[in-house]
Design an enzyme around this catalytic site. Structure first.
Site, PDB file in Angstrom:
ATOM      1  N   GLU A   1       5.602   1.762 -17.066  1.00 58.51           N
ATOM      2  CA  GLU A   1       5.547   2.047 -15.621  1.00 58.51           C
ATOM      3  C   GLU A   1       5.811   0.798 -14.758  1.00 58.51           C
ATOM      4  O   GLU A   1       6.668   0.839 -13.882  1.00 58.51           O
ATOM      5  CB  GLU A   1       4.191   2.673 -15.255  1.00 58.51           C
ATOM      6  CG  GLU A   1       4.130   3.069 -13.796  1.00 58.51           C
ATOM      7  CD  GLU A   1       2.811   3.701 -13.409  1.00 58.51           C
ATOM      8  OE1 GLU A   1       2.524   4.818 -13.870  1.00 58.51           O
ATOM      9  OE2 GLU A   1       2.065   3.080 -12.630  1.00 58.51           O
TER      10      GLU A   1
ATOM     11  N   SER B   1      -2.176   2.073 -15.074  1.00 55.34           N
ATOM     12  CA  SER B   1      -1.548   2.686 -16.256  1.00 55.34           C
ATOM     13  C   SER B   1      -0.298   1.904 -16.627  1.00 55.34           C
ATOM     14  O   SER B   1       0.557   1.676 -15.771  1.00 55.34           O
ATOM     15  CB  SER B   1      -1.140   4.126 -15.949  1.00 55.34           C
ATOM     16  OG  SER B   1      -2.238   4.833 -15.458  1.00 55.34           O
TER      17      SER B   1
ATOM     18  N   ARG C   1       6.164  10.233 -10.451  1.00 53.27           N
ATOM     19  CA  ARG C   1       6.149   8.755 -10.511  1.00 53.27           C
ATOM     20  C   ARG C   1       7.562   8.166 -10.419  1.00 53.27           C
ATOM     21  O   ARG C   1       7.885   7.172 -11.082  1.00 53.27           O
ATOM     22  CB  ARG C   1       5.484   8.256 -11.801  1.00 53.27           C
ATOM     23  CG  ARG C   1       4.112   8.769 -12.064  1.00 53.27           C
ATOM     24  CD  ARG C   1       3.054   8.225 -11.112  1.00 53.27           C
ATOM     25  NE  ARG C   1       1.725   8.600 -11.548  1.00 53.27           N
ATOM     26  CZ  ARG C   1       1.124   9.736 -11.171  1.00 53.27           C
ATOM     27  NH1 ARG C   1       1.710  10.560 -10.317  1.00 53.27           N
ATOM     28  NH2 ARG C   1      -0.078  10.037 -11.625  1.00 53.27           N
TER      29      ARG C   1
HETATM   30  P1  FAD Z   1       4.404  -4.259  -6.300  1.00 51.16           P
HETATM   31  O1  FAD Z   1       3.712  -4.256  -7.615  1.00 51.16           O
HETATM   32  O2  FAD Z   1       4.412  -5.517  -5.539  1.00 51.16           O
HETATM   33  O3  FAD Z   1       5.887  -3.742  -6.505  1.00 51.16           O
HETATM   34  C1  FAD Z   1       6.163  -2.654  -7.320  1.00 51.16           C
HETATM   35  C2  FAD Z   1       7.662  -2.333  -7.214  1.00 51.16           C
HETATM   36  O4  FAD Z   1       7.946  -1.856  -5.907  1.00 51.16           O
HETATM   37  C3  FAD Z   1       8.542  -3.572  -7.411  1.00 51.16           C
HETATM   38  O5  FAD Z   1       9.740  -3.171  -8.012  1.00 51.16           O
HETATM   39  C4  FAD Z   1       8.804  -4.047  -5.995  1.00 51.16           C
HETATM   40  O6  FAD Z   1      10.020  -4.753  -5.858  1.00 51.16           O
HETATM   41  C5  FAD Z   1       8.878  -2.721  -5.254  1.00 51.16           C
HETATM   42  N1  FAD Z   1       8.470  -2.820  -3.844  1.00 51.16           N
HETATM   43  C6  FAD Z   1       7.255  -3.185  -3.365  1.00 51.16           C
HETATM   44  N2  FAD Z   1       7.261  -3.115  -2.024  1.00 51.16           N
HETATM   45  C7  FAD Z   1       8.494  -2.716  -1.662  1.00 51.16           C
HETATM   46  C8  FAD Z   1       9.129  -2.465  -0.410  1.00 51.16           C
HETATM   47  N3  FAD Z   1       8.488  -2.618   0.752  1.00 51.16           N
HETATM   48  N4  FAD Z   1      10.426  -2.069  -0.416  1.00 51.16           N
HETATM   49  C9  FAD Z   1      11.110  -1.926  -1.568  1.00 51.16           C
HETATM   50  N5  FAD Z   1      10.561  -2.145  -2.786  1.00 51.16           N
HETATM   51  C10 FAD Z   1       9.276  -2.537  -2.821  1.00 51.16           C
HETATM   52  N6  FAD Z   1      -0.206   3.865  -9.237  1.00 51.16           N
HETATM   53  C11 FAD Z   1      -0.230   5.213  -9.044  1.00 51.16           C
HETATM   54  O7  FAD Z   1       0.815   5.826  -8.810  1.00 51.16           O
HETATM   55  N7  FAD Z   1      -1.397   5.916  -9.127  1.00 51.16           N
HETATM   56  C12 FAD Z   1      -2.583   5.318  -9.365  1.00 51.16           C
HETATM   57  O8  FAD Z   1      -3.606   5.979  -9.398  1.00 51.16           O
HETATM   58  C13 FAD Z   1      -2.584   3.904  -9.585  1.00 51.16           C
HETATM   59  N8  FAD Z   1      -3.735   3.258  -9.886  1.00 51.16           N
HETATM   60  C14 FAD Z   1      -3.723   1.914 -10.117  1.00 51.16           C
HETATM   61  C15 FAD Z   1      -4.939   1.276 -10.441  1.00 51.16           C
HETATM   62  C16 FAD Z   1      -4.956  -0.084 -10.666  1.00 51.16           C
HETATM   63  C17 FAD Z   1      -6.278  -0.755 -11.024  1.00 51.16           C
HETATM   64  C18 FAD Z   1      -3.773  -0.849 -10.559  1.00 51.16           C
HETATM   65  C19 FAD Z   1      -3.806  -2.332 -10.765  1.00 51.16           C
HETATM   66  C20 FAD Z   1      -2.564  -0.228 -10.270  1.00 51.16           C
HETATM   67  C21 FAD Z   1      -2.525   1.172 -10.041  1.00 51.16           C
HETATM   68  N9  FAD Z   1      -1.337   1.836  -9.733  1.00 51.16           N
HETATM   69  C22 FAD Z   1      -1.352   3.206  -9.499  1.00 51.16           C
HETATM   70  C23 FAD Z   1      -0.057   1.102  -9.651  1.00 51.16           C
HETATM   71  C24 FAD Z   1       0.176   0.433  -8.260  1.00 51.16           C
HETATM   72  O9  FAD Z   1      -1.025   0.226  -7.586  1.00 51.16           O
HETATM   73  C25 FAD Z   1       1.111   1.242  -7.366  1.00 51.16           C
HETATM   74  O10 FAD Z   1       2.335   1.481  -7.996  1.00 51.16           O
HETATM   75  C26 FAD Z   1       1.359   0.549  -6.020  1.00 51.16           C
HETATM   76  O11 FAD Z   1       2.076   1.399  -5.172  1.00 51.16           O
HETATM   77  C27 FAD Z   1       2.120  -0.773  -6.163  1.00 51.16           C
HETATM   78  O12 FAD Z   1       2.071  -1.432  -4.906  1.00 51.16           O
HETATM   79  P2  FAD Z   1       2.360  -2.987  -4.771  1.00 51.16           P
HETATM   80  O13 FAD Z   1       2.425  -3.302  -3.324  1.00 51.16           O
HETATM   81  O14 FAD Z   1       1.390  -3.759  -5.572  1.00 51.16           O
HETATM   82  O15 FAD Z   1       3.816  -3.070  -5.409  1.00 51.16           O
HETATM   83  P1  NAP Z   2      -7.763  11.113 -16.924  1.00 52.02           P
HETATM   84  O1  NAP Z   2      -8.598  11.840 -15.912  1.00 52.02           O
HETATM   85  O2  NAP Z   2      -8.421  10.464 -18.087  1.00 52.02           O
HETATM   86  O3  NAP Z   2      -6.629  12.111 -17.439  1.00 52.02           O
HETATM   87  C1  NAP Z   2      -5.655  11.680 -18.395  1.00 52.02           C
HETATM   88  C2  NAP Z   2      -4.301  12.226 -17.981  1.00 52.02           C
HETATM   89  O4  NAP Z   2      -4.369  13.636 -17.956  1.00 52.02           O
HETATM   90  C3  NAP Z   2      -3.926  11.776 -16.595  1.00 52.02           C
HETATM   91  O5  NAP Z   2      -2.936  10.802 -16.703  1.00 52.02           O
HETATM   92  C4  NAP Z   2      -3.471  13.024 -15.856  1.00 52.02           C
HETATM   93  O6  NAP Z   2      -2.104  13.025 -15.520  1.00 52.02           O
HETATM   94  C5  NAP Z   2      -3.684  14.142 -16.852  1.00 52.02           C
HETATM   95  N1  NAP Z   2      -4.472  15.217 -16.198  1.00 52.02           N
HETATM   96  C6  NAP Z   2      -5.814  15.315 -16.132  1.00 52.02           C
HETATM   97  N2  NAP Z   2      -6.159  16.463 -15.499  1.00 52.02           N
HETATM   98  C7  NAP Z   2      -5.017  17.087 -15.168  1.00 52.02           C
HETATM   99  C8  NAP Z   2      -4.710  18.325 -14.534  1.00 52.02           C
HETATM  100  N3  NAP Z   2      -5.663  19.153 -14.107  1.00 52.02           N
HETATM  101  N4  NAP Z   2      -3.418  18.656 -14.363  1.00 52.02           N
HETATM  102  C9  NAP Z   2      -2.445  17.846 -14.775  1.00 52.02           C
HETATM  103  N5  NAP Z   2      -2.668  16.658 -15.395  1.00 52.02           N
HETATM  104  C10 NAP Z   2      -3.931  16.288 -15.601  1.00 52.02           C
HETATM  105  O7  NAP Z   2      -6.890   9.998 -16.161  1.00 52.02           O
HETATM  106  P2  NAP Z   2      -7.323   8.606 -15.555  1.00 52.02           P
HETATM  107  O8  NAP Z   2      -6.651   7.534 -16.307  1.00 52.02           O
HETATM  108  O9  NAP Z   2      -8.799   8.538 -15.332  1.00 52.02           O
HETATM  109  O10 NAP Z   2      -6.621   8.656 -14.121  1.00 52.02           O
HETATM  110  C11 NAP Z   2      -7.075   9.538 -13.127  1.00 52.02           C
HETATM  111  C12 NAP Z   2      -5.967   9.767 -12.117  1.00 52.02           C
HETATM  112  O11 NAP Z   2      -5.622   8.522 -11.496  1.00 52.02           O
HETATM  113  C13 NAP Z   2      -4.685  10.299 -12.734  1.00 52.02           C
HETATM  114  O12 NAP Z   2      -4.080  11.169 -11.806  1.00 52.02           O
HETATM  115  C14 NAP Z   2      -3.835   9.072 -12.933  1.00 52.02           C
HETATM  116  O13 NAP Z   2      -2.441   9.327 -12.817  1.00 52.02           O
HETATM  117  C15 NAP Z   2      -4.266   8.188 -11.770  1.00 52.02           C
HETATM  118  N6  NAP Z   2      -4.166   6.763 -12.154  1.00 52.02           N
HETATM  119  C16 NAP Z   2      -2.923   6.222 -12.192  1.00 52.02           C
HETATM  120  C17 NAP Z   2      -2.775   4.893 -12.520  1.00 52.02           C
HETATM  121  C18 NAP Z   2      -1.406   4.249 -12.497  1.00 52.02           C
HETATM  122  O14 NAP Z   2      -1.340   3.032 -12.573  1.00 52.02           O
HETATM  123  N7  NAP Z   2      -0.336   4.989 -12.407  1.00 52.02           N
HETATM  124  C19 NAP Z   2      -3.881   4.126 -12.833  1.00 52.02           C
HETATM  125  C20 NAP Z   2      -5.126   4.719 -12.819  1.00 52.02           C
HETATM  126  C21 NAP Z   2      -5.267   6.056 -12.470  1.00 52.02           C
HETATM  127  P3  NAP Z   2      -1.524  12.374 -14.165  1.00 52.02           P
HETATM  128  O15 NAP Z   2      -1.510  10.905 -14.436  1.00 52.02           O
HETATM  129  O16 NAP Z   2      -0.175  12.966 -14.081  1.00 52.02           O
HETATM  130  O17 NAP Z   2      -2.412  12.753 -13.016  1.00 52.02           O
END
Ligand code: FAD
Ligand code: NAP
Length: 354
Positions: free
Chosen positions: A348, A248, A168
């Protein structure tokens, strides 16, 4: 869209906070981006980039210029014996892009289905889910280097190594006010294998991962995995169109072996996974959602913001609250976790204004 003054950003962030951008510009080409930044007086006003606003907390009105990234386009750029190289613009919607690659017959991004946001933001925090990180597939990121705006050619093409992807995290997240991503190239392998390392995913697909190779009646296609990831996510995560959130809210903390042992002894049901070692020493990733849940905070509501009732790692906004109220709640959550587990949670989403 011409330059907008005092534009409401309510629809431009998934929390739905109603703040204004002093000036906002929809950016649809590299030429527009470069001229907008060259023309403005940066020292006086500053700038920020927004994609879909799904990983930000807008805690107040945004000064300076807000660049709303909308550079579109996606194409097969190259094809070799081993891979398809796909190039796409930073303003493409990530989920639609993933679906398009699969429908075109280019598998490899299916585990990252249904992540909100733009394609250009994907490398910023090296988006990851269900056992995969986007950095595994990126071969090149094209960006404007804003430290070189007066150079004749301020554009850079960064290789995968130069992007410094980690859990991340990336070069772009570490140095947030330098690069503006305009397009990304992905290498999608022709010898594609399903990634079923995430237990919940393989279980959903009815696959026994204890056997090598993993077995079920038939091997899943990329589209099967895409559909499974979408279904799991829809069942667990709040839809931002219905309930404001940024996914998250905290990173899963990484602890060393001693801390892990101490916690495991005190809390035998602790959820943890082996993480990348540091200086040759083992490390462990803790499930931050579990830590918050154990503090009794799942479903906790504080005025117009709260902790999501189905997943404690997600903070939610019920409407007409503010980013400041959400950050106060986040502090409360952080303090509770530190008090109970002695573990610090880091946020995050990025706060704006910074
Ligand atoms: P923004 O929120 O608009 O920006 C985020 C950051 O990136 C800011 O600092 C912005 O300035 C910068 N940025 C955006 N675009 C650019 C660009 N073109 N150049 C330079 N900087 C830029 N994230 C995960 O990693 N895994 C997930 O599973 C995941 N699940 C999510 C589920 C939900 C319901 C939600 C709401 C969010 C989730 N996220 C997840 C977080 C998010 O969706 C990601 O981080 C996504 O990539 C953000 O994209 P955005 O366009 O909305 O960025
Ligand atoms: P989950 O399945 O309830 O699991 C909880 C946490 O355990 C996750 O964050 C995941 O880490 C870790 N995990 C589970 N199984 C794993 C494995 N086999 N090996 C290593 N790590 C493991 O999680 P959840 O909230 O439903 O999310 C599911 C997936 O979507 C996750 O990968 C999560 O990162 C991603 N997600 C991300 C965001 C975001 O905003 N960043 C939002 C929603 C969902 P990891 O997070 O490292 O995978």
């Amino acid at each position: 869209m011409p330059l907008q003054i005092d534009l409401s950003l309510k629809k431009f962030n998934t929390f739905g906070f109603d703040v204004k951008a002093k000036k906002a510009l929809l950016v649809q080409s590299e030429v527009e981006l470069l001229s907008a930044l060259r023309e403005m007086n940066q020292a006086e006003h500053g700038w920020q980039v927004l994609g879909s606003g799904s990983n930000v907390v807008l805690r107040d009105d945004l000064p300076g210029l807000t660049l709303l990234m909308d550079i579109r386009g996606r194409r097969l750029a190259e094809e070799s014996r081993n891979a398809w190289v796909i190039e796409a613009g930073a303003g493409e919607k990530w989920h639609q892009f993933v679906e398009w690659t699969i429908d075109q017959g280019y598998p490899g991004l299916e585990n990252l289905a249904l992540i909100p946001g733009t394609l250009g933001a994907a490398p910023i925090q090296n988006i990851g889910a269900y056992g995969m990180e986007v950095g595994e597939r990126i071969i090149r990121v094209r960006a404007l280097d804003t430290h070189r705006l007066t150079d004749q050619n301020p554009w850079v093409e960064l290789s995968n190594n130069e992007c410094q992807f980690s859990y991340r995290n990336s070069l772009f997240k570490r140095d947030p006010s330098r690069y503006i991503v305009t397009s990304v190239r992905f290498s999608l392998p022709k010898n594609w294998q399903p990634n079923l390392s995430y237990a919940e995913l393989s279980k959903y697909l009815g696959i026994d991962t204890s056997k090598t190779p993993p077995r079920n009646s038939s091997s899943p296609t990329a589209k099967d995995i895409f559909n499974a990831v979408c279904a799991i996510r829809r069942s667990k995560l709040p839809d931002p169109d219905v309930l404001g959130n940024a996914g998250s809210f905290f990173h899963n903390p990484i602890v060393d072996e001693d801390k892990h042992r101490e916690l495991k002894e005190k809390f035998p049901t602790l959820i943890s996974y082996p993480a990348q070692s540091f200086n040759g020493k083992p490390q462990f990733k803790l499930a931050a959602g579990w830590l918050i849940d154990q503090c009794g905070l799942k479903g906790y509501r504080k005025g117009l913001v709260g902790v999501y009732e189905k997943q404690a790692l997600v903070l939610v906004h019920y409407g007409s609250g503010t980013g400041k109220e959400l950050l106060d709640l986040a502090d409360e959550v952080r303090q509770a976790v530190t008090l109970k587990f002695g573990v610090a949670l880091s946020q995050e989403p990025v706060n704006y204004p910074q």
